[in-house]
Design a protein around this motif. Structure first.
Motif, short mmCIF file in Angstrom:
data_model
loop_
_atom_site.label_atom_id
_atom_site.label_comp_id
_atom_site.label_asym_id
_atom_site.label_seq_id
_atom_site.Cartn_x
_atom_site.Cartn_y
_atom_site.Cartn_z
N ARG A 272 32.18 60.54 46.57
CA ARG A 272 32.22 60.23 45.14
C ARG A 272 33.60 59.70 44.71
O ARG A 272 33.70 58.78 43.91
N ILE A 273 34.63 60.27 45.29
CA ILE A 273 35.97 59.77 44.96
C ILE A 273 36.14 58.34 45.47
O ILE A 273 36.68 57.46 44.81
N LEU A 274 35.59 58.12 46.66
CA LEU A 274 35.67 56.77 47.23
C LEU A 274 34.95 55.76 46.33
O LEU A 274 35.50 54.73 45.97
N VAL A 275 33.70 56.06 45.95
CA VAL A 275 32.96 55.05 45.18
C VAL A 275 33.44 54.94 43.74
O VAL A 275 33.27 53.90 43.10
N ARG A 276 34.01 56.00 43.21
CA ARG A 276 34.47 55.91 41.81
C ARG A 276 35.85 55.27 41.71
O ARG A 276 36.12 54.55 40.76
N TYR A 277 36.72 55.62 42.65
CA TYR A 277 38.10 55.14 42.49
C TYR A 277 38.58 54.25 43.63
O TYR A 277 38.92 53.09 43.42
N ILE A 278 38.62 54.84 44.83
CA ILE A 278 39.35 54.16 45.90
C ILE A 278 38.76 52.79 46.27
O ILE A 278 39.45 51.78 46.23
N SER A 279 37.45 52.77 46.56
CA SER A 279 36.88 51.48 47.00
C SER A 279 36.92 50.42 45.89
O SER A 279 37.33 49.29 46.14
N PRO A 280 36.51 50.76 44.64
CA PRO A 280 36.57 49.70 43.62
C PRO A 280 37.99 49.20 43.39
O PRO A 280 38.21 47.98 43.28
N ILE A 281 38.94 50.12 43.37
CA ILE A 281 40.32 49.67 43.13
C ILE A 281 40.78 48.77 44.28
O ILE A 281 41.38 47.72 44.06
N ALA A 282 40.42 49.17 45.51
CA ALA A 282 40.82 48.34 46.66
C ALA A 282 40.22 46.94 46.54
O ALA A 282 40.92 45.93 46.73
N ILE A 283 38.95 46.85 46.19
CA ILE A 283 38.32 45.52 46.09
C ILE A 283 39.00 44.71 44.99
O ILE A 283 39.33 43.53 45.18
N ILE A 284 39.25 45.34 43.86
CA ILE A 284 39.86 44.61 42.74
C ILE A 284 41.26 44.12 43.12
O ILE A 284 41.63 42.98 42.84
N ILE A 285 42.02 44.99 43.80
CA ILE A 285 43.38 44.57 44.19
C ILE A 285 43.33 43.35 45.12
O ILE A 285 44.08 42.40 44.95
N VAL A 286 42.40 43.40 46.08
CA VAL A 286 42.32 42.25 47.00
C VAL A 286 41.99 40.97 46.23
O VAL A 286 42.60 39.92 46.45
N PHE A 287 41.06 41.06 45.29
CA PHE A 287 40.71 39.88 44.49
C PHE A 287 41.91 39.38 43.68
O PHE A 287 42.25 38.21 43.70
N LEU A 288 42.57 40.32 42.99
CA LEU A 288 43.68 39.93 42.13
C LEU A 288 44.84 39.34 42.94
O LEU A 288 45.48 38.38 42.54
N ASN A 289 45.05 39.97 44.10
CA ASN A 289 46.10 39.53 44.99
C ASN A 289 45.87 38.09 45.41
O ASN A 289 46.77 37.26 45.45
N LYS A 290 44.60 37.80 45.70
CA LYS A 290 44.24 36.48 46.18
C LYS A 290 44.50 35.43 45.09
O LYS A 290 45.03 34.38 45.36
N ILE A 291 44.13 35.77 43.84
CA ILE A 291 44.35 34.75 42.82
C ILE A 291 45.77 34.80 42.26
O ILE A 291 46.11 34.14 41.30
N GLY A 292 46.59 35.63 42.91
CA GLY A 292 48.02 35.59 42.60
C GLY A 292 48.44 36.39 41.39
O GLY A 292 49.53 36.22 40.86
N LEU A 293 47.57 37.31 40.92
CA LEU A 293 47.95 38.08 39.74
C LEU A 293 48.78 39.32 40.06
O LEU A 293 49.46 39.85 39.21
N VAL A 294 48.62 39.81 41.29
CA VAL A 294 49.49 40.92 41.71
C VAL A 294 50.06 40.59 43.07
O VAL A 294 49.61 39.68 43.75
N GLY A 295 51.01 41.38 43.50
CA GLY A 295 51.54 41.23 44.87
C GLY A 295 52.59 40.15 44.99
O GLY A 295 52.94 39.47 44.04
#
Ligand code: PFF
Length: 455
Positions: A432-455
């Motif tokens: 539940r912690i994975l699906v509520r927090y860790i996995s969604p945040i990881a996916i969002i970070i990868v997306f944002l990172n790719k479009i250059g908004l973070v990182g």
């Protein structure tokens, strides 16, 4: 609210049948053709590590979420999301997630069939002995003469699609269960033989192992992280409802956790074995690991062309590869076919032919991407490249993200707890912690990172 007791097309005959079918869906061209080539293009070790991390932290929890949603809804992804969102008093717009999945499966099938068609062509080339004693240049030109000829490519694409439609038309149970119970073990043995052959290359075998398993983070780009994450979804067949629809045929007593873990492990082992069969040959023959999509079709013929009994082994290997692709292709159209059967009251046969034909038409873009249309570029990509990028790197991770948000935030805790029925509370909490927090945040970070908004 009342849920249909079972979907129109029944249940798996056993727990084992579900494992086989879901593994059949997961293990396919993604493991044997795609994983080695994208690992090669993205610099090896660090990419592989990110990929493995994505399987464990994102893929596994998403798979559990998909199976549980499917089993609870008991219909195709669109209807399932509709009935579950009503049950959980959530907006009906969640059905859009189901629609996106149907669309992604359809687009993936269009190009998957073209690559699988090439594997089919290779069955005949291998048995006929054209690989005997072949050099790297020779193997390259054999592959180019196939992909450079739109007519031949089209013929193989057509044949593969007809095969796929035939099995789907017969129904998931009778068509698929039999097929997979035989191919999976055979493919596994064949890969072990190939790795054994590659091990004879001595120093090149260790070079391959360090290429794949020694991470060099300086080679890791944002793009590579996105590709690794996208591939984790692709290889486990997640983010588009395939595993959801297979889950809808699953009996209530079966443990979703054990099942998901077994499938993920089997899938990962096959990919790593494929890498260890292919890269020693790449290095031993002075080839470049970043050769791209033709890597498998160029390296393996060299191995078969030089090993004792290679003509027979080669032929058999490509037959198994075609079968593995077939059991994946079936799951790519199953969600759309199930939707047509359950909502439009048309027969499975008509539904399979309709979707298969449409995917075949779209597949023409991929056929032409390798020859007359190799210069038709959009966003700097060929049509094949674009369809692959759009589905694997965008639609599947987005579908996976929405799936876990649905399972973690929209569905009541009791619903998911009841469906997962995990005995040890700590495991349920971790999920539940994975699906509520860790996995969604990881996916969002990868997306944002790719479009250059973070990182
Ligand atoms: N997992 C398959 C492979 O690795 O070849 C491809 C695939 C099948 C992707 C089904 C998505 C899917 F729904």
């Amino acid at each position: 609210m009342s849920r249909p007791a079972r979907s129109i097309h029944g249940e798996w005959s056993s727990r084992w049948a579900f494992i086989l079918a879901a593994t059949g869906s997961a293990v396919g061209l993604g493991n044997i053709w795609k994983f080695p080539y994208i690992a090669g293009e993205n610099g090896g070790g660090a990419f592989v590590l990110v990929y493995l991390g994505c399987i464990a932290l994102i893929g596994l929890p998403v798979m559990m979420a998909e199976v549980l949603i499917g089993r609870r809804g008991r219909q195709n992804p669109v209807n399932t999301l509709k009935s579950l969102s009503t049950e959980e008093k959530a907006p009906a717009s969640w059905t859009l997630l189901g629609w996106m999945g149907l669309l992604a499966g359809f687009i993936i099938l269009s190009y998957y069939s073209v690559i699988a068609g090439q594997a089919m062509a290779y069955v005949f080339r291998a048995f006929s002995g054209v690989f005997t004693g072949v050099t790297a240049d020779g193997a390259n030109s054999i592959h180019q003469s196939l992909t450079g000829d739109p007519e031949r490519l089209l013929a193989w694409h057509t044949l593969f699609m007809v095969f796929t439609m035939t099995v789907v038309a017969r129904g998931v149970k009778s068509g698929l269960e039999k097929l997979v119970s035989f191919i999976m073990p055979a493919l596994f043995i064949m890969l072990i033989i190939l790795v054994g052959y590659a091990a004879n290359t001595g120093e090149y075998f260790s070079q391959a192992a360090s290429f794949l398993f020694t991470p060099d983070f300086s080679k890791l780009t944002e793009e590579a992280v996105l590709v690794a994450m996208g591939h984790a979804f692709f290889t486990l067949s997640l983010g588009m409802g395939a595993i959801m629809v297979y889950g809808s045929y699953l009996k209530k007593e079966t443990s979703i956790t054990t099942m998901s873990i077994s499938i993920s492990i089997a899938d990962t082992i096959v990919a790593l074995l494929a890498g260890m069969a292919i890269f020693p040959l790449v290095f031993a023959n002075g080839m470049s690991p970043d050769a791209g999509f033709s890597l498998l079709f160029v390296t393996l013929p060299i191995a078969f062309g030089h090993m004792a009994g290679g003509q027979l082994f080669g032929g058999l290997f490509f037959i198994l590869l075609v079968f593995a692709a077939w059991s994946s292709a079936i799951s790519l159209i199953e969600p759309a076919v199930a939707w047509l059967v359950e909502n439009k009251q048309i027969s499975r046969r008509r539904a399979s032919v309709t979707i298969g034909f449409a995917a075949w038409l779209l597949g023409l873009f991929t056929v032409f991407s390798f020859n007359i249309g190799e210069n038709w570029l959009l966003f700097g990509m060929t049509m094949f490249g674009l369809l692959d990028y759009l589905t694997t790197n965008i639609m599947l991770p987005l579908g996976g993200l929405l799936t876990i948000i649905f399972a973690g935030w929209v569905m009541a805790k009791e619903s998911t707890k009841d469906e997962l029925a995990i005995r040890l509370p700590i495991f349920y909490h971790t999920w539940r912690i994975l699906v509520r927090y860790i996995s969604p945040i990881a996916i969002i970070i990868v997306f944002l990172n790719k479009i250059g908004l973070v990182g």
